[in-house]
Write a protein that holds these residues in place. Sequence first.
Motif, PDB file in Angstrom:
ATOM      1  N   ASP A  30       0.807  -1.222   0.000  1.00 36.78           N
ATOM      2  CA  ASP A  30       0.000   0.000   0.000  1.00 36.78           C
ATOM      3  C   ASP A  30       0.841   1.273   0.000  1.00 36.78           C
ATOM      4  N   LEU A  31       1.881   1.291   0.792  1.00 32.61           N
ATOM      5  CA  LEU A  31       2.600   2.543   1.043  1.00 32.61           C
ATOM      6  C   LEU A  31       3.894   2.682   0.266  1.00 32.61           C
ATOM      7  N   GLY A  32       4.469   1.591  -0.157  1.00 35.38           N
ATOM      8  CA  GLY A  32       5.785   1.697  -0.779  1.00 35.38           C
ATOM      9  C   GLY A  32       6.802   2.170   0.237  1.00 35.38           C
ATOM     10  N   SER A  33       7.941   2.590  -0.245  1.00 35.55           N
ATOM     11  CA  SER A  33       9.020   2.927   0.691  1.00 35.55           C
ATOM     12  C   SER A  33       9.229   4.428   0.797  1.00 35.55           C
ATOM     13  N   GLY A  34       8.249   5.245   0.338  1.00 36.67           N
ATOM     14  CA  GLY A  34       8.376   6.711   0.330  1.00 36.67           C
ATOM     15  C   GLY A  34       8.969   7.341   1.563  1.00 36.67           C
ATOM     16  N   HIS A  35       8.184   8.180   2.212  1.00 36.64           N
ATOM     17  CA  HIS A  35       8.674   8.869   3.409  1.00 36.64           C
ATOM     18  C   HIS A  35       7.961   8.296   4.618  1.00 36.64           C
ATOM     19  N   LEU A  36       8.222   7.041   4.869  1.00 33.65           N
ATOM     20  CA  LEU A  36       7.495   6.338   5.926  1.00 33.65           C
ATOM     21  C   LEU A  36       8.036   6.714   7.309  1.00 33.65           C
ATOM     22  N   VAL A  37       7.105   7.143   8.180  1.00 30.67           N
ATOM     23  CA  VAL A  37       7.450   7.408   9.577  1.00 30.67           C
ATOM     24  C   VAL A  37       6.533   6.537  10.433  1.00 30.67           C
ATOM     25  N   LEU A  93       6.400  15.619  10.466  1.00 33.74           N
ATOM     26  CA  LEU A  93       5.572  14.701   9.668  1.00 33.74           C
ATOM     27  C   LEU A  93       5.106  15.315   8.348  1.00 33.74           C
ATOM     28  N   ALA A  94       5.523  16.527   8.042  1.00 34.91           N
ATOM     29  CA  ALA A  94       5.061  17.177   6.815  1.00 34.91           C
ATOM     30  C   ALA A  94       5.400  16.309   5.600  1.00 34.91           C
ATOM     31  N   GLY A  95       4.385  15.968   4.824  1.00 33.62           N
ATOM     32  CA  GLY A  95       4.592  15.187   3.595  1.00 33.62           C
ATOM     33  C   GLY A  95       4.868  13.710   3.822  1.00 33.62           C
ATOM     34  N   ALA A  96       4.850  13.267   5.069  1.00 35.07           N
ATOM     35  CA  ALA A  96       5.237  11.880   5.370  1.00 35.07           C
ATOM     36  C   ALA A  96       4.045  10.921   5.249  1.00 35.07           C
ATOM     37  N   THR A 122       0.220  18.023   8.801  1.00 33.99           N
ATOM     38  CA  THR A 122       0.346  17.986   7.338  1.00 33.99           C
ATOM     39  C   THR A 122       1.117  16.785   6.775  1.00 33.99           C
ATOM     40  N   PRO A 123       0.813  15.588   7.270  1.00 33.43           N
ATOM     41  CA  PRO A 123       1.406  14.408   6.641  1.00 33.43           C
ATOM     42  C   PRO A 123       0.725  14.160   5.296  1.00 33.43           C
TER      43      PRO A 123
END
Length: 182
Positions: A30-37, A93-96, A122-123
Amino acid sequence: MREHDVKEILIDKTAIAQRVDHLVDEIMEDLGSGHLVVIGILKGSFMFLADLMRSFHRHNVHPRIDFLTLSSYGAGTTSSGTVEIIHDIREDLAGADVLVVDDILDTGKTLRAVINKLGGMTPRQVRTCVLLSKKARREYDIPADYIGFEIPDEFVVGYGLDYAEKYRNLPHIGVLKPELYS
Ligand code: PRP
């Protein structure tokens, strides 16, 4: 091994380990490895979160991690829906892509508060992952995106969950003897 306060093992450590790997496979799809927090809700999530993080390694994914320590107000008969922040997160968390991790989804009070709080930072998105869910106890309509196991409404301990701060270190989920709290 049997602890004298524990009636039976509900979910053994092998079943937990298999489910953790499957959950991470689902999350990665679902999420891929993007900006995962990954945000762990303390104290109960510490063991589940540690195993999830180790499992991300199988995908060569290395999320950022932070913790939020909460304390519930109005528990029991007068559930006010309020939770106090004991220790806040420090990550931006911005953009995460945020994955909130907790041991159990019960009334939904905790996850509701967490989603509201983190959603204001703003995630890109906020997803939720719990090891256990007690559907019968839900008071708030909070759907978890990833659920390890649906369980009956029994007092469970182990793998992060406590009875009077004890038994968090069990490697399995056990059912407490009812005579201890009834
Ligand atoms: C437990 C659990 C969840 C929450 C779930 O935390 O770890 O965070 O309750 O219940 P809810 O869906 O009704 O909100 P607890 O307040 O017992 O603190 P702990 O994690 O320190 O054990």
